[in-house]
Design an enzyme around this catalytic site. Structure first.
Site, PDB file in Angstrom:
ATOM      1  N   GLU A 107     114.480  -0.789   7.365  1.00 38.50           N
ATOM      2  CA  GLU A 107     115.708   0.095   6.840  1.00 38.50           C
ATOM      3  C   GLU A 107     116.776  -0.646   7.364  1.00 38.50           C
ATOM      4  O   GLU A 107     117.952  -0.272   6.862  1.00 38.50           O
ATOM      5  CB  GLU A 107     115.376   1.424   7.540  1.00 38.50           C
ATOM      6  CG  GLU A 107     115.556   1.629   8.915  1.00 38.50           C
ATOM      7  CD  GLU A 107     114.042   1.198   9.808  1.00 38.50           C
ATOM      8  OE1 GLU A 107     113.199   0.604   9.259  1.00 38.50           O
ATOM      9  OE2 GLU A 107     113.820   1.710  10.962  1.00 38.50           O
TER      10      GLU A 107
ATOM     11  N   HIS B 299     111.374  -3.353  11.130  1.00 37.27           N
ATOM     12  CA  HIS B 299     112.482  -1.992  10.585  1.00 37.27           C
ATOM     13  C   HIS B 299     113.145  -2.590   9.386  1.00 37.27           C
ATOM     14  O   HIS B 299     114.140  -3.022   9.415  1.00 37.27           O
ATOM     15  CB  HIS B 299     113.217  -1.562  11.685  1.00 37.27           C
ATOM     16  CG  HIS B 299     112.888  -1.070  12.825  1.00 37.27           C
ATOM     17  ND1 HIS B 299     112.645   0.486  12.881  1.00 37.27           N
ATOM     18  CD2 HIS B 299     112.179  -1.475  13.806  1.00 37.27           C
ATOM     19  CE1 HIS B 299     111.880   0.750  14.095  1.00 37.27           C
ATOM     20  NE2 HIS B 299     111.858  -0.460  14.798  1.00 37.27           N
TER      21      HIS B 299
ATOM     22  N   CYS C  73     107.087   0.543  11.968  1.00 35.30           N
ATOM     23  CA  CYS C  73     106.871   0.083  13.332  1.00 35.30           C
ATOM     24  C   CYS C  73     105.841   1.188  14.044  1.00 35.30           C
ATOM     25  O   CYS C  73     104.452   0.862  13.801  1.00 35.30           O
ATOM     26  CB  CYS C  73     108.276   0.397  14.218  1.00 35.30           C
ATOM     27  SG  CYS C  73     108.155  -0.568  15.496  1.00 35.30           S
TER      28      CYS C  73
ATOM     29  N   GLY D 219     104.836   3.830  13.031  1.00 40.41           N
ATOM     30  CA  GLY D 219     104.073   4.360  11.868  1.00 40.41           C
ATOM     31  C   GLY D 219     102.867   3.176  11.206  1.00 40.41           C
ATOM     32  O   GLY D 219     101.974   3.607  10.702  1.00 40.41           O
TER      33      GLY D 219
END
Ligand code: GLN
Length: 546
Positions: free
Chosen positions: A512, A510, A384, A386
């Site tokens: 994760e 995302h 994101c 990053g």
């Protein structure tokens, strides 16, 4: 439709942070492994409508569901343990309850009645609890009540539980009370009094606990269990110890050993069987027997708190087990990184992840970090913010657009390579207004990500307002950073990578949130593998130098 689902309410006593979410998720896992369709719901007694507006320092990470709910991080644990998606209905806050009751009042739905906590707020809570049960999708609903019994703000929830147990009838709703049995080193004793008091507090609200789960640092001997059973009106078999574990993923086995699933199923009048948790245990074996280790740098601005990046840390645990590697995650505070110290700060790391985030604090350090890993061939994973930092760095240092920026950080930049999405431009409210939840993405043939996902179409969860500015796409691609994942409807760039680099991937979404024990996320698995390769390469280069 009348519900045939059974309900388990989980309350907490003595202190917060006892891990109700992990106990709920572990029990759910054991029930699921016996063939029951289980889901978990979290009721949070704060007045925010959802945790989307909460600072991660206060409340940990904001977890996002497929349907775009911004939720408590415990929902992440539920998904990671059960491998079943949660939804809007799985997290309810006091703010949402009141919002809904007040909206009904404004619409005149209460027909002139005085609107009160009992029955209107409690009815709304009861309705929200039963939404999942009435869906017909689940046999058992585990409802975790946030906070600690005795708190003023928990009272309406405890009252709703009291009423619901009556409404549902015997065997259809039970209460598990999670407490702490502290060990007093000076006296050399485990103490039951705090548990007795918290069970009594619950009883003052008319709720008798059926099962006690006692957090403890030492084994509970049988005399302590007998004492707790006697004073708290529960059977001895219903006093369950929850001893500190080295990993949360051990808790289902610990609960199995204590027979929590059996006690619960008996109380609910349901059949119990031996849970099939072979796959879970295979994961645990890999997790506990790593062949080697790597260290990943997690660059963000919330480095002090584990909870701020919960899902990322858990995704590394899943990906580490998949690779049989121990992944050490080293937090690096981006505010303290600059061009002069970047080598010192990052030189020893096997891979770098720049974390999601909001606002301008620590941004320049993140950009310096990206430049360092890009130029030194260190595996890079941008999530994101990053990903946005990777685009800005590339525009500044490769395209030579010195003032390239995101309009989030610099509204007046002449090169807004990251800009507010069109449909965000008129939005002023902060709560629930980002691009949220699952969106489709098409992966380019021949790209690293297509190879990693082994699929052409994927769907991932989002939470952002800004995006890659497509006006710069051609120039950026020509210079060597490729847009390899695009939204099929809008053309928004969801993924960038640098094919010339050993492993450089930035994703606007995302990943994760979707990593679970049963399905470690492919991008995390591939990133860990790339970091491992990088480590091997750099250590053999070092050996050759000697
Ligand atoms: N602040 C950025 C945006 O809103 C990134 C958000 C994030 O990292 N979740 O687009």
């Amino acid at each position: 439709m009348t519900s045939t689902a059974k309900y388990i309410f989980v309350t907490g006593g003595v202190t917060s942070s006892l891990g109700k979410g992990i106990i709920a998720a572990s029990l759910a896992k054991l029930l699921q492994a016996q063939g029951y369709r289980v889901t978990i719901q979290k009721l949070d007694p704060y007045i925010n409508v959802d945790p989307g507006t909460l600072n991660p320092y206060e409340h940990g990470e904001c977890y996002v569901t497929e349907d775009g709910a911004e939720t408590d991080l415990d929902l992440g644990h539920y998904e990671r343990f059960l491998n079943v998606p949660t939804s809007q209905a799985n997290n309810v806050t006091t703010g949402r309850i009141y919002q809904s009751v007040i909206q009904k009042e404004r619409r005149g739905e209460f027909l002139g009645k005085t609107v009160q906590v009992v029955p209107h707020i409690t009815d709304e809570i009861k309705e929200r609890i039963q939404i999942l049960g009435n869906s017909g999708d689940y046999d058992i609903i585990i409802t975790e009540i946030g906070g600690t019994v005795g708190d003023i703000e928990s009272l309406p929830y405890v009252e709703a539980v009291r009423q619901l147990r009556w409404d549902l009838g015997e065997n259809n709703g039970i209460v598990i009370h999670l407490t702490l049995v502290p060990y007093l080193a000076a006296a050399g004793e485990l103490k039951t009094k705090p548990t007795q008091h918290s069970v009594k507090t619950l009883m003052e609200s008319g709720v008798q606990a059926d099962v006690l789960v006692c957090r403890t640092e030492h084994d509970l001997p049988s005399d302590i269990r007998r004492k707790l059973a006697l004073f708290c009106n529960v059977r001895e078999e219903a006093v369950i110890q929850s001893i500190d574990a080295s990993t949360i993923y051990d808790v289902p086995n610990l609960m199995l050993k204590e027979g929590l699933d059996k006690v619960v199923l008996k109380k609910l009048g349901l059949q119990s069987d031996t849970p099939d948790i072979n796959r879970w245990n295979e994961f645990l074996t890999r997790l506990k027997n790593p062949k080697t280790e790597i260290t990943i740098g997690l660059i963000g601005k919330y480095v002090e708190l584990q909870d701020s990046y919960k899902s990322i840390l858990e995704a590394f645990i899943h990906a580490g087990a998949a690779n049989e590697v121990k992944v050490n995650v080293e937090s690096v505070h981006s505010e303290y990184i600059n061009k002069d110290n970047v080598d010192l700060k990052l030189g020893h790391l096997d891979g770098i992840l720049v974390a999601p985030g909001f606002g301008e604090r620590g941004i320049e350090g993140k950009i310096d970090a990206v430049q360092y890993v890009r130029e030194n061939n260190v595996p890079y994973f941008g999530i994101c913010l990053g990903m946005q930092m990777a685009v800005i760095e590339f525009a500044r240092n490769v395209l030579g657009l010195k003032d390239a920026d995101s309009t989030e950080m610099n509204a007046n930049t002449s090169n807004p390579v990251i800009d507010l999405m069109e449909d965000q431009k008129t939005i002023t409210d902060k709560g629930g207004t980002m691009r949220l939840g699952a969106w489709d993405c098409d992966l380019k043939l021949g790209s690293t990500v297509r190879d990693i996902y082994k699929s052409e179409h994927i769907s991932e969860r989002h939470r952002h307002r800004y995006e890659f500015n497509s006006k710069y796409k051609e120039a950026i691609e020509t210079a060597g950073m490729k847009a390899t994942g695009l939204n099929p409807d809008t053309g928004l760039v969801e993924i960038v990578e640098i094919p010339e680099h050993p492993w450089f991937v930035g994703v606007q979404y995302h990943p994760e949130y979707k990593s679970t024990v049963a399905n470690p996320h492919p991008l995390f698995v591939a990133f860990v593998k790339a970091a491992l390769n990088h480590k091997k390469k750099t250590s053999s280069a070092r050996m050759a130098q000697k």
